[in-house]
Design a protein around this motif. Structure first.
Motif: not given
Length: 488
Positions: A1-9, A35-36
């Protein structure tokens, strides 16, 4: 699994939060993920489409008391394609969300507070002046666009269903009604039309509309009521829409003072407006039934000169526990067990004007999903949820047979809670239950989340596949399965 944060608020929720619907299974998220190639345990069925869930996910603290329906909309998307699974989640970037993000604080009160406490005017259509349109209630897919809705009437916010790219409020070429759209618009699987309703505090109090498969508002008509009401859901058949006038609505005396207080009126009957899908006020036919409240309908269909209407009848629409502040402010109308919510059938005879009704089951159930291809047409199976006693949490899934009353049951382990569970029909299927049921689950035991997939014809056998998500997601409610061909 490739999981990357798109944005943190960065929100303003307290670090030591103890609110029961902002902790535990309802702990909100502040990270959007891409996440792909998600890890799959078991055999992933040959499904092609998107499982979408909308849920209340607050970024900021409340102005006063917080209710779980006050949170900002967040959409979770699980895209199944080519034997793989990808996941994204995004806040719904409503006008209110953007304003509070810029201000760095809450600007509007929630459902348990007076609208007069708002620090800014309401940024969109709403039946409650001063309330933020959070677009956090439901999600449907119409003409390739995911549309999120708000239970007090608001804009429909559009997203790309695969990527969750924000496409802004739906406009229908400038014809979007000033009164907004309420909780649960419906998409007719055969015509591609979107059916919707809205309500407000000014006469005629209720409207319904039809949007074509091309995105044109082709019909918009009033359904006059005796006074302000607050319907939550609608039903439809091949030729009609069914709109409820139920005896749970705002207290008229409080409303005259600008206060929005629910009151149960057991002296009034439940009423159903049956209207041709291109009909107007002069075409409305009213049918009366025993008093109850209904949040969600399962399905409706025509059978000769009768309309069969299935939904979740509340045996105790106004539960009370004197002296329990948590109960009165946040949980009073949330527990299906206390509300005594059971599958029920109303049969409306168009020839005689009579209504007959009966329970379909004695078990407390809610949030029923069907094979969407049977929407507005005869059907048999409903995929329903059972609730954790005392909480707005789903602890079980069932395939309920409306013909026999039999149910296949699956109970999740203690501390594991599911979401409303749509049925994804197998491509080319002819049997109604030939497909799979999907549900996002929140596991407090392992601090994780996954999507579990069940055989729709054998739910009690347990999940055939589990798809691991990159973060534990908050509990949530309304969902839709959109097959690949509907995504544009």
């Amino acid at each position: 699994m490739d999981a990357q944060p798109h944005r943190r608020f960065a929100g303003t929720l307290p670090a030591d939060d103890t609110h029961p619907y902002r902790t535990g299974a309802w702990r909100p998220q502040s990270t959007e993920w891409d996440a792909t190639g998600l890890t799959v345990i078991g055999d992933l069925p040959e499904l092609s489409g998107v499982y979408l869930r909308n849920t209340e996910n607050p970024l900021h603290d409340a102005l006063g008391r917080y209710h779980p329906f006050d949170g900002d909309g967040m959409v979770h998307a699980l895209h199944l394609h080519d034997g793989r699974a990808d996941y994204r989640n995004r806040f719904v970037r409503t006008k209110g969300f953007e304003a509070e993000l810029e201000a760095g604080r809450p600007l509007w009160p929630g459902v348990t507070e007076s609208p007069a406490k708002a620090l800014r005017p309401s940024p969109g259509p709403s039946a409650r002046t001063g309330t933020k349109d959070a677009s956090s209630t439901d999600v449907v897919v119409h003409r390739g666009r995911a549309l999120t809705s708000f239970y007090l009437c608001g804009d429909l916010y559009a997203m790309d269903p695969r990527t969750l790219e924000q496409l802004g409020p739906e406009t229908w070429d400038g014809a979007f009604p000033a009164e907004g759209v309420c909780s649960h618009p419906k998409v007719d699987p055969l015509t591609g039309e979107l059916l919707f309703f809205n309500y407000g505090t000014a006469w005629p109090y209720l409207h319904f509309g039809v949007v074509s498969a091309a995105g044109e508002l082709v019909h918009y008509a009033p359904v006059p009521l005796p006074g302000p009401r607050m319907p939550h859901d609608m039903a439809f058949t091949e030729h009609y829409v069914i709109l409820p006038d139920l005896p749970m609505f705002w207290d008229p005396a409080a409303l005259a003072r600008g206060l929005y207080v629910n009151r149960w009126h057991p002296e009034l009957p439940a009423r159903f407006a049956v209207v041709p899908r291109r009909g107007g006020a002069e075409d409305v036919r009213w049918f009366e039934a025993s008093p109850t409240n209904v949040l969600h309908w399962i399905n409706a269909y025509e059978e000769g000169e009768e309309i069969v209407l299935d939904g979740f009848h509340q045996g105790c629409p106004d539960p009370r526990r004197d002296g329990d502040d948590r109960w009165t402010t946040t949980a009073r109308y949330l527990d299906a067990n206390e509300l005594q919510t059971r599958p029920h059938r109303w049969t409306l005879n168009l020839a005689t004007g009579r209504t007959t009704e009966r329970f379909l089951d004695d078990t407390y159930r809610e949030f029923g999903m069907i094979n969407a291809g049977r929407g507005g047409r005869p059907y048999r199976y409903a995929y329903t949820m059972t609730a954790e006693p005392g909480w707005f949490l789903f602890n079980g899934l069932s395939r309920f047979d409306t013909h026999t009353g039999a149910a296949q049951e699956w109970r999740f382990p203690k501390g594991v809670y599911a979401s409303e569970s749509p049925m994804a029909a197998r491509a080319g299927a002819t049997a109604e239950d030939d497909g799979h049921v999907l549900t996002f689950v929140t596991d407090l035991n392992t601090d994780s989340s996954e999507c579990q997939i069940f055989d729709a014809s054998d739910v009690s056998a347990g999940p055939v596949a589990r798809i691991l998500l990159p973060e534990r997601i908050a509990s949530g409610t309304h969902t839709v399965w959109a097959p690949e061909e509907s995504l544009g």
